[in-house]
Design a protein around this motif. Structure first.
Motif, PDB file in Angstrom:
ATOM      1  N   ARG A  12      43.317  36.870 121.617  1.00 50.14           N
ATOM      2  CA  ARG A  12      42.373  37.916 122.017  1.00 50.14           C
ATOM      3  C   ARG A  12      43.036  39.279 122.165  1.00 50.14           C
ATOM      4  O   ARG A  12      42.384  40.305 122.164  1.00 50.14           O
ATOM      5  N   TRP A  13      44.371  39.314 122.263  1.00 54.16           N
ATOM      6  CA  TRP A  13      45.082  40.570 122.494  1.00 54.16           C
ATOM      7  C   TRP A  13      45.213  41.400 121.227  1.00 54.16           C
ATOM      8  O   TRP A  13      45.483  40.887 120.155  1.00 54.16           O
ATOM      9  N   ARG A  14      45.044  42.696 121.400  1.00 51.33           N
ATOM     10  CA  ARG A  14      45.247  43.673 120.329  1.00 51.33           C
ATOM     11  C   ARG A  14      46.224  44.715 120.854  1.00 51.33           C
ATOM     12  O   ARG A  14      46.118  45.140 122.011  1.00 51.33           O
ATOM     13  N   LEU A  15      47.174  45.124 120.030  1.00 47.44           N
ATOM     14  CA  LEU A  15      48.166  46.142 120.384  1.00 47.44           C
ATOM     15  C   LEU A  15      47.966  47.348 119.488  1.00 47.44           C
ATOM     16  O   LEU A  15      47.910  47.215 118.263  1.00 47.44           O
ATOM     17  N   GLY A  20      49.542  59.844 117.089  1.00 47.67           N
ATOM     18  CA  GLY A  20      49.238  61.274 117.097  1.00 47.67           C
ATOM     19  C   GLY A  20      48.856  61.732 118.476  1.00 47.67           C
ATOM     20  O   GLY A  20      49.376  61.234 119.465  1.00 47.67           O
ATOM     21  N   SER A  21      47.878  62.609 118.559  1.00 47.57           N
ATOM     22  CA  SER A  21      47.568  63.185 119.867  1.00 47.57           C
ATOM     23  C   SER A  21      46.093  63.130 120.230  1.00 47.57           C
ATOM     24  O   SER A  21      45.415  64.136 120.089  1.00 47.57           O
ATOM     25  N   PRO A  22      45.530  62.097 120.732  1.00 46.08           N
ATOM     26  CA  PRO A  22      45.952  60.710 120.520  1.00 46.08           C
ATOM     27  C   PRO A  22      45.299  60.149 119.263  1.00 46.08           C
ATOM     28  O   PRO A  22      44.199  60.525 118.899  1.00 46.08           O
ATOM     29  N   ASP A  23      46.012  59.257 118.644  1.00 45.39           N
ATOM     30  CA  ASP A  23      45.532  58.559 117.445  1.00 45.39           C
ATOM     31  C   ASP A  23      46.076  57.134 117.506  1.00 45.39           C
ATOM     32  O   ASP A  23      47.069  56.815 116.873  1.00 45.39           O
ATOM     33  N   TYR A  24      45.423  56.294 118.323  1.00 44.77           N
ATOM     34  CA  TYR A  24      45.874  54.913 118.473  1.00 44.77           C
ATOM     35  C   TYR A  24      45.510  54.120 117.229  1.00 44.77           C
ATOM     36  O   TYR A  24      44.360  54.125 116.794  1.00 44.77           O
ATOM     37  N   GLN A  25      46.523  53.453 116.651  1.00 46.01           N
ATOM     38  CA  GLN A  25      46.299  52.643 115.462  1.00 46.01           C
ATOM     39  C   GLN A  25      46.778  51.215 115.716  1.00 46.01           C
ATOM     40  O   GLN A  25      47.777  50.989 116.408  1.00 46.01           O
ATOM     41  N   LEU A  26      46.078  50.276 115.114  1.00 48.47           N
ATOM     42  CA  LEU A  26      46.362  48.854 115.255  1.00 48.47           C
ATOM     43  C   LEU A  26      47.755  48.502 114.744  1.00 48.47           C
ATOM     44  O   LEU A  26      48.156  48.928 113.665  1.00 48.47           O
ATOM     45  N   TYR A 104      44.841  45.367 124.790  1.00 49.83           N
ATOM     46  CA  TYR A 104      43.555  45.065 125.398  1.00 49.83           C
ATOM     47  C   TYR A 104      42.921  43.850 124.731  1.00 49.83           C
ATOM     48  O   TYR A 104      43.348  43.416 123.659  1.00 49.83           O
ATOM     49  N   ASP A 105      41.893  43.343 125.384  1.00 47.81           N
ATOM     50  CA  ASP A 105      41.127  42.214 124.874  1.00 47.81           C
ATOM     51  C   ASP A 105      40.268  42.693 123.713  1.00 47.81           C
ATOM     52  O   ASP A 105      39.403  43.556 123.891  1.00 47.81           O
ATOM     53  N   ARG A 106      40.516  42.160 122.517  1.00 47.82           N
ATOM     54  CA  ARG A 106      39.804  42.608 121.318  1.00 47.82           C
ATOM     55  C   ARG A 106      38.316  42.272 121.348  1.00 47.82           C
ATOM     56  O   ARG A 106      37.536  42.772 120.553  1.00 47.82           O
ATOM     57  N   ASN A 107      37.906  41.394 122.288  1.00 46.80           N
ATOM     58  CA  ASN A 107      36.501  41.007 122.387  1.00 46.80           C
ATOM     59  C   ASN A 107      35.716  41.893 123.338  1.00 46.80           C
ATOM     60  O   ASN A 107      34.532  41.675 123.545  1.00 46.80           O
ATOM     61  N   GLY A 108      36.389  42.864 123.957  1.00 44.58           N
ATOM     62  CA  GLY A 108      35.698  43.804 124.833  1.00 44.58           C
ATOM     63  C   GLY A 108      35.696  43.429 126.299  1.00 44.58           C
ATOM     64  O   GLY A 108      35.099  44.136 127.110  1.00 44.58           O
ATOM     65  N   LEU A 109      36.344  42.306 126.656  1.00 45.70           N
ATOM     66  CA  LEU A 109      36.445  41.967 128.073  1.00 45.70           C
ATOM     67  C   LEU A 109      37.271  43.032 128.786  1.00 45.70           C
ATOM     68  O   LEU A 109      37.997  43.800 128.151  1.00 45.70           O
ATOM     69  N   PRO A 110      37.196  43.113 130.121  1.00 48.29           N
ATOM     70  CA  PRO A 110      37.723  44.291 130.817  1.00 48.29           C
ATOM     71  C   PRO A 110      39.243  44.471 130.851  1.00 48.29           C
ATOM     72  O   PRO A 110      39.715  45.547 131.201  1.00 48.29           O
ATOM     73  N   GLU A 111      40.025  43.482 130.480  1.00 50.87           N
ATOM     74  CA  GLU A 111      41.472  43.622 130.594  1.00 50.87           C
ATOM     75  C   GLU A 111      42.013  44.565 129.519  1.00 50.87           C
ATOM     76  O   GLU A 111      41.912  44.284 128.319  1.00 50.87           O
ATOM     77  N   ALA A 112      42.602  45.695 129.957  1.00 49.73           N
ATOM     78  CA  ALA A 112      43.145  46.694 129.035  1.00 49.73           C
ATOM     79  C   ALA A 112      44.156  47.549 129.783  1.00 49.73           C
ATOM     80  O   ALA A 112      43.946  47.895 130.947  1.00 49.73           O
ATOM     81  N   ASN A 149      38.599  49.308 128.513  1.00 49.61           N
ATOM     82  CA  ASN A 149      38.804  48.706 127.207  1.00 49.61           C
ATOM     83  C   ASN A 149      38.133  49.563 126.137  1.00 49.61           C
ATOM     84  O   ASN A 149      36.944  49.827 126.215  1.00 49.61           O
ATOM     85  N   PRO A 150      38.924  50.015 125.120  1.00 47.30           N
ATOM     86  CA  PRO A 150      38.337  50.890 124.096  1.00 47.30           C
ATOM     87  C   PRO A 150      37.273  50.237 123.229  1.00 47.30           C
ATOM     88  O   PRO A 150      36.536  50.940 122.549  1.00 47.30           O
ATOM     89  N   VAL A 151      37.170  48.892 123.248  1.00 50.18           N
ATOM     90  CA  VAL A 151      36.116  48.247 122.450  1.00 50.18           C
ATOM     91  C   VAL A 151      34.964  47.754 123.313  1.00 50.18           C
ATOM     92  O   VAL A 151      34.081  47.070 122.815  1.00 50.18           O
ATOM     93  N   THR A 152      34.953  48.136 124.594  1.00 57.41           N
ATOM     94  CA  THR A 152      33.840  47.760 125.457  1.00 57.41           C
ATOM     95  C   THR A 152      32.575  48.458 124.974  1.00 57.41           C
ATOM     96  O   THR A 152      32.581  49.675 124.770  1.00 57.41           O
ATOM     97  N   PRO A 153      31.512  47.686 124.762  1.00 55.95           N
ATOM     98  CA  PRO A 153      30.265  48.310 124.253  1.00 55.95           C
ATOM     99  C   PRO A 153      29.656  49.271 125.253  1.00 55.95           C
ATOM    100  O   PRO A 153      29.873  49.286 126.386  1.00 55.95           O
TER     101      PRO A 153
END
Length: 153
Positions: A12-15, A20-26, A104-112, A149-153
């Protein structure tokens, strides 16, 4: 709120690495990810505790380890830009040795979490049939901050 019944999976973890400023990439192709944030606990017992132990949290550290399959372009002339940013930081000094990461949790759960880290780069090597894998250790430089979490809906 319903009662959770599904077991969470390690994958479930994504890093992400800030490019960049900011430009978070997988960070692609992770095969193993582990993190920890152990506290430093010191004994603060006194005679006033009547024989019972007492402790205080006096600090905290964090680290994360990711193993990933190295990804090259179809013509074998470049690697993943995120993998390269981690490799370059491992050989840098000062600010060039640090990376800004979030996981963070790639499924959108709150852990990030988000933090700055020093990078250790360790290629796995192997037999002729092995995949080209690298283990990267991120050693926290400062706090590991809980984030939304950046993928939280």
């Amino acid at each position: 709120m319903s009662t959770p019944t599904e077991t969470a999976l390690a994958r479930r973890w994504r890093l992400d690495v800030n490019m960049g400023s900011p430009d978070y990439q997988l960070c692609p192709a992770i095969t193993n990810f582990q993190w920890e944030a152990p506290p430093n606990i010191e004994d603060s017992s006194t005679y006033d505790d009547e024989g019972w132990s007492d402790s205080e949290k006096t600090g905290q550290s964090w680290s994360a380890t990711a193993t990933f399959n190295r990804k090259a372009s179809p013509d074998s002339t470049t690697y993943s830009p995120v993998h390269e940013a981690l490799r370059q930081a491992a050989f840098g000094w000062g600010d060039d040795a640090k990376v800004d990461v979030r996981f963070y949790d790639r499924n959108g759960l709150p852990e990030a979490y988000q933090g700055y880290a020093l990078v250790t780069w360790a290629p796995s090597g192997g037999e002729r049939t092995a995949l080209d894998q690298v283990e990267v250790t991120l050693t926290g430089k400062g706090p590991l901050t809980p984030i939304t979490n950046p993928v939280t809906p």
